[in-house]
Design a protein around this motif. Structure first.
Motif, PDB file in Angstrom:
ATOM      1  N   HIS A 174       0.848  -1.194   0.000  1.00  0.00           N
ATOM      2  CA  HIS A 174       0.000   0.000   0.000  1.00  0.00           C
ATOM      3  C   HIS A 174       0.884   1.246   0.000  1.00  0.00           C
ATOM      4  CE1 HIS A 174      -3.033  -2.949   0.876  1.00  0.00           C
ATOM      5  NE2 HIS A 174      -2.507  -3.231   2.059  1.00  0.00           N
ATOM      6  N   GLN A 175       0.663   2.118  -0.975  1.00  0.00           N
ATOM      7  CA  GLN A 175       1.588   3.232  -1.202  1.00  0.00           C
ATOM      8  C   GLN A 175       1.107   4.565  -0.628  1.00  0.00           C
ATOM      9  OE1 GLN A 175       4.589   2.551  -2.554  1.00  0.00           O
ATOM     10  NE2 GLN A 175       3.873   0.420  -2.570  1.00  0.00           N
ATOM     11  N   THR A 176      -0.157   4.690  -0.286  1.00  0.00           N
ATOM     12  CA  THR A 176      -0.673   5.951   0.244  1.00  0.00           C
ATOM     13  C   THR A 176      -1.402   5.694   1.554  1.00  0.00           C
ATOM     14  OG1 THR A 176      -2.801   5.796  -0.914  1.00  0.00           O
ATOM     15  CG2 THR A 176      -0.963   6.813  -2.109  1.00  0.00           C
ATOM     16  N   LEU A 177      -1.652   6.798   2.286  1.00  0.00           N
ATOM     17  CA  LEU A 177      -2.385   6.697   3.542  1.00  0.00           C
ATOM     18  C   LEU A 177      -3.781   6.145   3.304  1.00  0.00           C
ATOM     19  CD1 LEU A 177      -3.100   7.238   6.485  1.00  0.00           C
ATOM     20  CD2 LEU A 177      -3.387   9.656   5.930  1.00  0.00           C
ATOM     21  N   ARG A 178      -4.460   6.622   2.254  1.00  0.00           N
ATOM     22  CA  ARG A 178      -5.816   6.156   1.991  1.00  0.00           C
ATOM     23  C   ARG A 178      -5.826   4.664   1.640  1.00  0.00           C
ATOM     24  NH1 ARG A 178     -10.460   8.940   0.884  1.00  0.00           N
ATOM     25  NH2 ARG A 178      -9.310  10.883   0.618  1.00  0.00           N
ATOM     26  N   ASP A 179      -4.856   4.241   0.812  1.00  0.00           N
ATOM     27  CA  ASP A 179      -4.789   2.821   0.444  1.00  0.00           C
ATOM     28  C   ASP A 179      -4.491   1.955   1.660  1.00  0.00           C
ATOM     29  OD1 ASP A 179      -5.296   3.476  -2.144  1.00  0.00           O
ATOM     30  OD2 ASP A 179      -3.202   3.381  -2.801  1.00  0.00           O
ATOM     31  N   CYS A 180      -3.593   2.428   2.519  1.00  0.00           N
ATOM     32  CA  CYS A 180      -3.228   1.670   3.717  1.00  0.00           C
ATOM     33  C   CYS A 180      -4.429   1.503   4.628  1.00  0.00           C
ATOM     34  CB  CYS A 180      -2.074   2.366   4.433  1.00  0.00           C
ATOM     35  SG  CYS A 180      -1.414   1.468   5.850  1.00  0.00           S
ATOM     36  N   TRP A 231      -0.477   3.577   8.704  1.00  0.00           N
ATOM     37  CA  TRP A 231       0.388   4.526   8.003  1.00  0.00           C
ATOM     38  C   TRP A 231       1.341   5.175   9.005  1.00  0.00           C
ATOM     39  CZ3 TRP A 231       1.385   4.963   3.056  1.00  0.00           C
ATOM     40  CH2 TRP A 231       2.098   6.071   2.601  1.00  0.00           C
ATOM     41  N   SER A 271       6.241   7.849   6.063  1.00  0.00           N
ATOM     42  CA  SER A 271       5.382   7.907   4.868  1.00  0.00           C
ATOM     43  C   SER A 271       5.293   6.535   4.201  1.00  0.00           C
ATOM     44  CB  SER A 271       5.894   8.953   3.869  1.00  0.00           C
ATOM     45  OG  SER A 271       5.812  10.235   4.417  1.00  0.00           O
ATOM     46  N   ARG A 272       5.093   5.523   5.035  1.00  0.00           N
ATOM     47  CA  ARG A 272       4.986   4.156   4.534  1.00  0.00           C
ATOM     48  C   ARG A 272       3.947   3.407   5.344  1.00  0.00           C
ATOM     49  NH1 ARG A 272      10.754   1.403   4.562  1.00  0.00           N
ATOM     50  NH2 ARG A 272       9.517  -0.288   3.631  1.00  0.00           N
ATOM     51  N   CYS A 273       3.354   2.392   4.730  1.00  0.00           N
ATOM     52  CA  CYS A 273       2.416   1.513   5.417  1.00  0.00           C
ATOM     53  C   CYS A 273       3.230   0.420   6.089  1.00  0.00           C
ATOM     54  CB  CYS A 273       1.420   0.929   4.415  1.00  0.00           C
ATOM     55  SG  CYS A 273      -0.003   0.116   5.183  1.00  0.00           S
ATOM     56  N   GLU A 284       0.452  14.518   6.185  1.00  0.00           N
ATOM     57  CA  GLU A 284      -0.425  13.801   5.264  1.00  0.00           C
ATOM     58  C   GLU A 284      -1.761  14.529   5.144  1.00  0.00           C
ATOM     59  OE1 GLU A 284       0.511  11.236   3.558  1.00  0.00           O
ATOM     60  OE2 GLU A 284       2.435  10.918   4.545  1.00  0.00           O
TER      61      GLU A 284
END
Length: 1498
Positions: free
Chosen positions: A412-418, A428, A433-435, A526
């Motif tokens: 997962h590359q973004t906060l929303r995806d995580c 997140w 800046s990583r899941c 974020e």
């Protein structure tokens, strides 16, 4: 014996989720996790592994002579041991070292029963006891049926280790069940936050099955404050676990169990099965079981059995707190807790690992498939987590141990995806800046899903209208875990709320078309945004349907249950009305007749789905989509209707596509109408995808039209067939239990054949068959003859031999007489050497004369004309004679010139033919060099390393023999320190005196009758005798080397250490072998083994003469088979005969050549078996035979039989070509039934005259240089290109090996020896004023590459358990020569007459020399080792292999040399002014040994 085809996968990655796996020789039956080790139990072995599944050691528990079954496996973390109990000799238990399970600390006989048991360590640290629960099949009462016992775990406890004795009780106490019940234990554990122990079991009384929970207090103490086992048993309490349908008691059986981590209430998850098709997972609060007695059990105190509860079944009943999952095939469960979430993991019978998260209210989220096996195979009902961070779960299936990560946060590359992954393990990490997992995110906010809701979006926006209706407040609510700091902003807001997460608008300013807003939430760096269109709730009107309800909820409004309309949300709105779940219950607003499903075709599909399925029913015109809802689907799948048709007034049909699905199982199918309602209910079963394992036959002709049967599993799901790289789809034909298709026309390549992949179309997916289809040229019919028998006519058609293997049903023949045709019925097909005869009959047709035949084979059709005879031969001959007589004189004049012209033309044609053949050979050699690719698996399974003692023995004593064997301890002596007798101890002390040892060595070398072999022997004996003191051995070796350098015979320093002509030079070889063994095993072993495998694979790729061992593909010109004739590769299917009723195993595909002998085919079968499965076939080559399947029956293949070709007194060995075995044939491996020692078919190569009595590929005529017209001329030099093509094929393996040897490993510790010794040589050169750098280079080269590495390169059998053939030895000699040329300082001048082994690597040597130079410089530039560091390294190397050699035997052998030259040694000691005590000690050693001579050792 049954064989299962398993792919030996040591580590694979699937879908970015790194799955690690290890495959064992036998099935995994149990496993356990320690602090940093994994212990895996198979049928015959106990394995110790690291947590990454890399093996460390193993322990044999059962073999052919010792039958044993290990029942219990318990790691005892506190004292670093592992407890195992087994069935051998009526039962035993033993304590193993947890860091080396091959080391047994304690073992004693204990009867634990013959059925699977459970074992639980209870108590804490010092006061830990082993609780054993024994399954009871048929209880009869008495001590023999003791159900639960407690045993000591240490000698310091009252009764000693494994004792049942108690402090105050004799005999010992136990728990028994009442007679007439059967008990099956499922699980047992001690709760980490308390002292309570819980046991889960199934109890069967007659036909009644009950799941019971027993609890004990492990810290119960008597009045005197001392712990007793009987006291623990008196705390027995329990309850019945009732699952899972209200108050109705149903016969559920417990399959698997998992305690849920927690501090307060003890939550527990269990897998319950009512029947084979119904399993559920239920959550219980089992802490309440400690308050009630339990019936059916009593406490046995020796002479009485006191019941723990009334036998009236008034047991306390516990019901589930929640039933969280239901499936047809759950077998195992495990549980973790992450903050407020509970995460459950399920294993299924179909090979799925499923993960489900439960919130604080135990409401399950969407289940997900964490891992899926390729085939339907059941998981072992046990799952364990890694003990470090609980980020991986260990599961087992069959022979596999699998390590699966519990989450894949990194994808997962973004906060929303995580956040949207809704995975409690993932959050997140704001600072990174990583899941990440939470333990990987320190000193930072970790944004994850809260445990109080099952929201689907990270941000929700809703509206609330004030009670007066004048104001509308828009509120944004982030769904984040507790403690996360954030800020909000609402666009177009003039009246923000206190936290800026809300905004108030006037209802008058709220537009009728809706309000478009952007809401922003910021968490540190974020930023999250959401664009919403808030509609006027009063304007959303229409029939109350689920679609209208969903539109209402999406607009930020609420659905009024009472008014069945969309309305504004107010402060008094019920929580239920804000959930979209309310929309599912709306059934009003229908203005159509409800659709009804009558049938669905098909009702069973594979997980790939199906195209153009059909539902038949009534009232289907209002249906827009077909919905598929499975019990694991949170969001059902929907498929649009493709077409609608009406068959009659009451029956209609819909056509649609069935979507694919990840997992197997049953789903519900209903029909979706425009109002969002779904009607009807029918079942659809998803099953495993089709597997095409075999094509029958595997060949076809270019014109196509041959019927190919697809053999495998689940072929009923195949819709169409397609040949790869051909556009058209092929329709299938369904026959009884067979699926066939007709091949299309194909294009052949320049060789006259072509292989194509066959793809099965299933839904929108293609599945490739494991076997390829081969196109050959159309059959070639050459001529025919006829024979009349009465009114019938027989026709014999000649056909060129090919690989098609046609059968009678595939050939249709029509006989033509003018325009009239007659059917010729095929009778049989007969094969001969180069032609095939097709025989057919024309019945009851007298007086016909056949002019031609029309032959049809599939889509191929051919008209065969009858050959015409020449007439009037006599008349023509007479006329010709007259003409010849008339011109006789003229012919005589020109006869001589004509004869010369004919001879010249004949010679010219022959030269052109030879030139053409040589040109073709050269061209083929060029093609081989340019296209050579060796497909070799980079991981060949477990590398068969020899253990250290066997490696050292082969280095120290290359000739082997009884002496070398006697130096090694057998397996029963390894853990026992050798107790030397007085004489050996005295000699051991003596050789540890440096003055004596150097004097001893110098004296021996001065003796003229002391041969080189004696020097090698003494050096190896000293190495073994001093192996436990490597620092001292190193010191002596260096002193002896200095003496060697100072000898007058070494006036030429460049010759130093070039040969092994002294004791110290052999000592150096042994010393290097000891110090570099770790580097050899850890780094060099794998590339060396891969090179050996690559060479063996390349050699077997082409013809290999079975008599001489020469091969077409080789590195050594002396082993080049240049006389071989043409050959063709074959793909064969091998079946292994198992059992006694004709059963066979699954097929195994092998590659062979038509010129292979029967013995060579058997060798390739066994080699392929070993490479595929990682272990050897159970029988050896001489114990098996092979049979060939021809026309449904098996024909035995033999090396020599009555059909073998005989040339004079030499017999040719039978080959596959001799037996006419085509490509794609099936052979069967059987056990040789008759063992006749004198039989020539047993082993031809053991016959003394084998090489003169038999031949294979080298024609005796060509070997004797007696070529004839029928033999193809062969020129050896043409085939030298095969050397180069072989070099190209294995080049990457050679380079990888070289660069590993002279590279630097990640762990430089094994290279301490190289650094130390090279520094020693540098210091000696400096002290001896040697300034020539070439001398130092040569010294280092002679001491390391020449003395050690070349020995290893040429003798891989020193390192691995393998057999080195003479041919392989020749190839490795070429590699070793190239290796040594890389260290040479002289530039080689190579010409056309130079040896091929020099020319082969001539262009590579300059690059290798530069790398060698860099290697020497790198070693020199490394920081110097201080003496203490190097001494520590040597001491560790000694300790690693202590007690592996018989030092006493080595000392006795040393004394033989000491005795032989005793006077000379004594004289040398006097010359060296040795202390008197040393000479006295020497004399004492002699006296001790002389007094023992009668023992017969000398």
């Amino acid at each position: 014996m049954e064989f299962t085809l398993l792919a030996v996968v040591l580590a694979v990655c699937r879908c970015a989720l790194c799955i690690e796996a290890h495959i064992f020789d036998g099935d995994v039956v149990n496993f356990a996790v320690g602090v940093d080790k994994l212990y895996v139990l198979t049928d015959t072995q106990l394995h110790q592994m690291r947590l990454d599944l890399s093996p460390e050691t193993r322990k044999e528990i059962s073999n052919a002579t010792t039958s044993n079954k290990v029942e219990l496996l318990v790691p005892f973390v506190y004292n670093g041991t592992v407890i195992t109990c087994g069935s051998h000799n009526t039962g035993y238990c033993e304590v193993l070292d947890s860091y080396n399970i091959s080391k047994t600390i304690h073992k004693e006989g204990i009867g634990i029963g013959a059925y699977p048991n459970i074992a639980v360590l209870i108590g804490h640290e010092e006061d830990t006891y082993l609780l054993l629960g024994k399954n009871i099949e048929k209880s009869s009462g008495g001590d023999a049926d003791a159900l639960v016992t407690l045993r000591d775990t240490k000698d310091g406890q009252f009764g000693g280790i494994f004792s049942k004795s108690d402090l105050h009780a004799s005999p010992s106490s136990s728990i028994q069940n009442i007679p007439g019940t059967e008990i099956e234990f499922v699980d047992g554990f001690q709760h980490t936050a308390s002292s309570h122990v819980y046991l889960l079991l199934n109890e069967k009384r007659g036909s009644k099955l009950t799941v019971k929970l027993l609890s004990l207090d492990s810290k119960y103490t008597e009045k005197d404050g001392k712990y007793t086992k009987a006291g623990t048993f008196t705390t027995l309490q329990g309850a019945i676990l009732q699952c899972c349908e209200g108050d109705v008691v149903r016969p559920w059986k417990l399959l698997s169990s998992a305690v849920i981590p927690g501090e307060s209430a003890i939550l527990w998850a269990g897998v319950f099965e009512m029947n084979v098709e119904d399993t559920v997972v239920a959550i219980f609060d089992i802490s309440r079981s400690r308050t009630a007695p339990v019936s059916g059990f009593c406490i046995n105190k020796g002479d009485s059995c006191e019941s723990s509860g009334e036998e009236k079944s008034n047991d306390k009943v516990l019901r589930p707190a929640a039933v969280v999952f239901r499936n047809s095939s759950i077998t195992s469960v495990a549980a973790l807790k992450s903050n407020f979430w509970i995460v459950l993991f399920f294993g299924t019978k179909t090979g799925l690992l499923i993960k489900v998260a439960l919130d604080e209210a135990l409401k399950p989220g969407c289940p997900g498939v964490l891992y899926s096996l390729d085939e339907d195979r059941t998981f072992l009902p046990k799952m364990l987590f890694d003990p470090v961070n609980h980020t991986d779960v260990y599961v087992s299936q069959g022979k596999q141990m699998i390590k699966v990560p519990v989450a894949r946060c990194g994808v997962h590359q973004t906060l929303r995806d995580c956040w949207s992954a809704l995975d409690p393990f993932c959050g997140w990490c704001v600072s990174q800046s990583r899941c990440r997992f939470q333990h990987d995110c320190s000193n930072s906010d970790w944004v994850s899903v809260p445990g109080t809701s099952q929201q689907r979006d990270i941000m929700s926006v809703h509206m609330i209208r004030s009670s007066t209706g004048q104001d509308i407040t828009v509120t944004a609510a982030p769904n984040l875990n507790r403690g996360i700091r954030f800020s909000c902003a609402v666009e177009k807001c003039d009246s923000p709320g206190p936290s800026n997460c809300s905004c108030t608008f006037s209802s008058e300013s709220f537009p009728a078309e809706g309000l478009s807003l952007r809401v922003t939430i910021t968490v540190q760096t974020e930023t999250l945004t959401k664009d919403v269109l808030l509609k006027n709730c009063s304007s959303i009107r229409g029939r109350p349907t689920s679609a209208l309800c969903m539109e209402c909820m999406s607009a930020g409004c609420v659905w009024s249950l009472s008014g069945e309309a969309c309305t504004w949300k107010t402060a008094s709105t019920k929580a239920l009305e804000t959930s979209q779940d309310v929309c599912k219950n709306i059934t009003l607003g229908q203005n159509y007749t409800k659709p009804d499903i009558l049938s669905m075709t098909p009702d069973e599909v594979s997980i790939h789905g199906r195209n153009r399925a059909v539902i038949k029913g009534r009232n289907l015109e209002s249906v827009t989509k077909v919905r598929f809802q499975g019990n694991m689907d949170c969001n059902p799948k929907e498929s649009p209707v493709l077409s609608h048709s009406r068959n009659s007034s009451s029956h209609e049909s819909l056509t649609f596509h069935i979507p694919s699905r990840i997992v197997k199982g049953t789903v519900r199918v209903c029909l979706l109408t425009m109002d969002g309602q779904c009607h009807g209910n029918t079942k659809l079963t998803y099953d495993s995808p089709p597997i095409c394992s075999r094509l029958n036959p595997k060949t076809t002709w270019a014109s196509g039209g041959r019927e190919i049967a697809l053999e495998g599993s689940n072929m009923k799901f195949v819709e169409k067939v397609k040949h790869k790289e051909q556009p058209e789809d092929i329709t299938l034909k369904r026959k009884i239990e067979t699926t066939v298709y007709s091949t299309p026309a194909g294009v052949l390549d320049s060789s006259g054949s072509r292989q194509v992949s066959v793809e099965l179309l299933v839904g929108n997916t293609s599945v490739t068959c494991r076997e390829e289809l081969t196109y050959h040229r159309d059959p070639q019919f050459t001529s025919f003859t006829t024979t009349r028998t009465g009114n019938d006519m027989s026709v014999t058609i000649q056909k060129t031999a090919d690989f098609l293997n046609l059968n009678k049903s595939e050939i249709q023949v029509q006989a033509m007489q003018g325009e009239v045709s007659y059917v010729c019925v095929i009778d049989r097909i007969e094969d001969s050497n180069d032609t095939t005869s097709v025989l057919c009959d024309i019945k009851n047709q007298p007086g016909i004369h056949i002019d031609s035949l029309k032959i049809t084979v599939g889509k191929f059709s051919f008209n065969l004309q009858k050959s015409r005879n020449l007439l009037y031969v006599t008349a023509i001959s007479t006329s010709t004679t007259i003409v010849i007589c008339a011109v006789m004189v003229v012919v005589g004049l020109y006869f001589h010139r004509k004869k010369q012209r004919m001879l010249r033309d004949q010679m010219q044609r022959r030269i052109e033919r030879i030139e053409c053949e040589i040109r073709n050979d050269i061209r083929q050699g060029f093609v081989d060099m340019q296209t050579e690719r060796l497909e070799l698996i980079s991981s060949t399974g477990a590398i068969p390393f020899l253990d250290y003692k066997h490696f050292a023995s082969r280095i120290f004593f290359p000739e082997g023999g009884p002496l070398a064997t006697s130096m090694m301890k057998d397996i029963t002596q390894l853990s026992v320190k050798e107790q030397q007798d007085q004489r050996c101890r005295a000699l051991s002390r003596l050789i540890r005196d440096q003055l004596f040892l150097t004097s001893f060595v110098h004296t021996l070398e001065e003796q003229k009758n002391f041969l080189v072999k004696d020097k090698v022997m003494v050096a190896s004996l000293l190495t073994l005798a001093l192996h436990d003191d490597l620092p001292y051995l190193t010191q002596v070796m260096e002193q002896l080397l200095v003496s060697l350098m100072d000898q007058p015979s070494n006036a030429q320093p460049k010759l130093l250490l070039r040969r092994t002509e002294s004791i110290v030079e052999k000592l150096l070889t042994n010393w290097m072998s000891i110090c570099l063994y770790g580097f050899l095993r850890e780094c060099v072993g794998q590339p060396l083994y891969l090179l050996v495998c690559a060479l063996m694979e390349q050699i077997s790729k082409g013809p290999v003469d079975s008599v001489t061992g020469k091969a077409l593909y080789t590195l050594n010109e002396d082993w080049l088979l240049w006389q071989a004739q043409a050959f063709s590769p074959l793909k064969l299917t091998v079946l292994f005969a198992v059992g006694t009723e004709g059963e066979v195993s699954e097929p195994l595909d092998i590659s062979a050549l038509d010129c292979d002998t029967v013995e060579q085919v058997k060798e390739k079968v066994l080699l392929t078996f070993h490479r595929k499965f990682g272990f050897h076939f159970t029988q050896q080559l001489r114990d098996i035979d092979i049979e060939y399947e021809r026309d449904g029956r098996y024909e035995a293949l033999q090396e020599v039989d009555s059909s073998s070709e005989v040339m004079g007194e030499v017999t040719m060995l039978n080959t596959l070509k001799h037996y006419k075995i085509p490509d794609g044939s099936t052979i069967k491996v059987i056990t040789r039934k008759v063992q006749v020692p004198q039989s020539p078919t047993l082993s031809f190569k053991e016959e003394p005259d084998f090489e003169t009595k038999y031949y294979h590929l080298i024609d005796p005529e060509l070997a004797d240089s007696k070529s004839s017209e029928g033999k193809k001329l062969k020129v050896k030099e043409v085939y030298l290109t095969k050397l180069l093509s072989t070099k190209v094929a294995v080049h990457s393996y050679v380079e990888n090996l070289f660069r590993t040897i002279w590279g630097t490993a990640n762990n430089n510790r094994p290279l301490h020896a190289v650094k130390h010794f090279f520094d020693f040589l540098d210091s000696q050169a400096e002290s001896k004023k040697i300034s020539d750098p070439d001398v130092l280079h040569i010294w280092k080269t002679n001491s390391l590459p020449l003395r050690f590495w070349v020995n290893i390169l040429k003798n891989p059998q020193f390192v691995f358990d393998l057999e080195k053939t003479p041919h392989l030895d020749g190839c490795l000699s070429v590699v070793a020569q190239a290796f040594m040329d890389s260290f040479s300082l002289t530039e080689q001048q190579l010409g056309k007459h130079a040896p091929t082994n020099k020319l082969l690597y001539a262009k590579d040597i300059p690059q290798y020399k530069q790398e060698v130079k860099a290697y020497y410089n790198k070693v020199k530039d490394q920081s110097a080792l201080n003496s203490s560091e190097f001494k520590e390294f040597l001491e560790q190397e000694s300790k690693k292999h202590e007690n592996e050699f018989n030092e006493s035997v080595a000392l006795c052998e040393i004394y033989k040399f000491l005795s032989r030259y005793f006077n000379e040694i004594s004289q040398t000691l006097k010359q060296n002014n040795a202390p008197s005590g040393l000479t006295e000690e020497l004399q004492k050693v002699k006296e001790l040994f002389d007094s023992k001579r009668k023992t017969g050792w000398e």
